[in-house]
Design an enzyme around this catalytic site. Structure first.
Site, short mmCIF file in Angstrom:
data_model
loop_
_atom_site.label_atom_id
_atom_site.label_comp_id
_atom_site.label_asym_id
_atom_site.label_seq_id
_atom_site.Cartn_x
_atom_site.Cartn_y
_atom_site.Cartn_z
N GLU A 115 78.01 -17.25 18.76
CA GLU A 115 76.58 -17.45 18.48
C GLU A 115 76.02 -18.43 19.49
OE1 GLU A 115 75.63 -19.75 14.92
OE2 GLU A 115 73.68 -18.74 14.73
N HIS A 160 74.33 -28.13 9.70
CA HIS A 160 75.73 -27.92 9.33
C HIS A 160 76.62 -28.23 10.54
CE1 HIS A 160 74.87 -24.32 11.44
NE2 HIS A 160 75.59 -23.45 10.79
N HIS A 209 82.55 -17.00 13.23
CA HIS A 209 82.00 -17.24 14.58
C HIS A 209 82.12 -18.69 15.00
CE1 HIS A 209 78.24 -18.13 12.20
NE2 HIS A 209 78.07 -19.05 13.13
N HIS A 227 79.10 -25.63 16.02
CA HIS A 227 79.73 -25.50 14.70
C HIS A 227 80.61 -24.26 14.66
CE1 HIS A 227 76.00 -23.06 14.28
NE2 HIS A 227 76.77 -22.26 13.59
N TYR A 259 73.81 -13.36 17.66
CA TYR A 259 75.25 -13.15 17.49
C TYR A 259 75.70 -12.05 18.43
CZ TYR A 259 75.19 -15.96 13.27
OH TYR A 259 75.07 -16.99 12.38
N HIS A 282 67.53 -17.99 11.44
CA HIS A 282 68.17 -18.09 10.13
C HIS A 282 67.22 -18.72 9.12
CE1 HIS A 282 72.13 -17.11 11.58
NE2 HIS A 282 72.19 -18.13 12.39
FE LIG Z 1 76.30 -20.27 13.05
#
Ligand SMILES: [Fe+2]
Length: 310
Positions: free
Chosen positions: A268, A202, A217, A155, A258, A249
């Site tokens: 990431e 996501h 990112h 993503h 990261y 997360h």
């Molecule tokens: Fe991410």
């Protein structure tokens, strides 16, 4: 509906300031596979479990950041059907002929309300993942697994203005779901929005920024949280600058690290996270839990994570 329409982020084009250092980072150390250099010096990479020719494009430039990102769509008819809907939403759509982008069919290009250049394409040359398509087995060829053992591009998170308009475009035109959002506790304004067009938590996300077109990112999928820890070992070995060390997360529930490429673009590595279905209502975080939303294991927000973009 089965997964049709927009399938996934299939291509991210990143500006880098030193191609030699960038090749060492993305190729030698992260372990992406360099598949091509074009006549203009752009360098193309794929991750091992991707079937298409490439997913990452690096271009040497004077400043870092994002050139564009592109979603692959299911077929050419999807492109044809989407174009009038994107125009009706109010965006200008540019046609890019097949072959202008290497190994790629025709593309549609438009600017998102957040100031990011987005493209859609239906075809890209497929080269496979070395397993083949008849009795493919589970383990690719020996030379394929290397570096961080990256499965695929996962993503992008982009920073910009008008992120609620992006949500309208993605939900109303592209039929994505707003899987999660972070809102200001007082004003209830959207600060970050997470959009899924699949069963991933996501596929793309946007964070509110005062300037349009910023790059937060690009994220790469690893097989497990264990692989995230192993990637962290290599990040330490090679002294790759770290933004946030291994954590999980709250948003997406993904395991994460990261770090920065040599030009300051944030990367990431990501693993796990929940399975999203379209009948799940949007998960909402507010700024009273900003630390836990971003980094759940120490519930501490990071200044750099919120303010450093390219
Ligand atoms: Fe991410």
């Amino acid at each position: 509906m089965a997964l049709r329409g927009l399938l996934r982020v299939g291509e991210v084009a990143i500006r880098v300031m030193d191609m030699k250092l960038s090749r060492r980072h993305y190729g030698d150390r992260m372990g992406l596979h360099e598949v091509m250099e074009d006549a203009d010096g752009r360098v193309y990479y794929k991750a091992w479990d991707e079937h298409d020719h490439h997913s990452i494009v690096l271009r040497q430039a004077d400043s870092p950041g994002l050139d564009y990102f592109a979603f692959k769509v299911y077929d050419d008819k999807t492109l044809t059907d989407l174009e009038p809907k994107i125009r009706a939403f109010g965006l200008e759509v540019k046609h890019i002929a097949a072959g202008v982008y290497p190994k790629s069919g025709r593309r549609l290009e438009f600017m998102l309300p957040s100031g990011h250049r987005m493209q859609l394409y239906a075809h890209k040359e497929q080269v496979g993942n070395t397993l083949g398509y008849l009795n493919p087995g589970v383990v690719p060829d020996e030379h394929v697994i290397r570096g961080f053992n990256i499965n695929r591009l996962d993503h992008v998170l982009l920073g910009g203005t008008n992120i609620d308009d992006n949500v309208r475009l993605f939900t109303e035109v592209f039929e994505f779901d707003l899987s999660e959002k972070l809102i200001d506790h007082e004003s209830k304004a959207s600060l970050a929005v997470f959009l899924s067009g699949s069963t991933k938590p996501h596929d793309v996300a946007f964070v509110l920024q005062p300037e349009p077109g910023r790059f937060h990112h690009v994220s790469f999928l690893l097989e497990s949280a264990h692989d995230v820890i192993k990637a962290a070992d290599r990040i330490g070995k090679y002294r790759i600058p770290v933004d946030v060390g291994p954590n999980r997360h709250g948003v997406t529930r993904g395991a994460t690290i990261y770090f920065f490429d040599p030009s300051g673009n944030r990367n990431e590595v990501f693993a796990e996270g929940y399975v999203h279905y379209p009948d799940t209502q949007t998960l909402v975080w507010d700024t009273t839990e900003l630390g836990a939303a971003t980094f759940h294991q120490d519930f501490t927000p990071r200044e750099s994570f919120l303010t450093v973009l390219t």
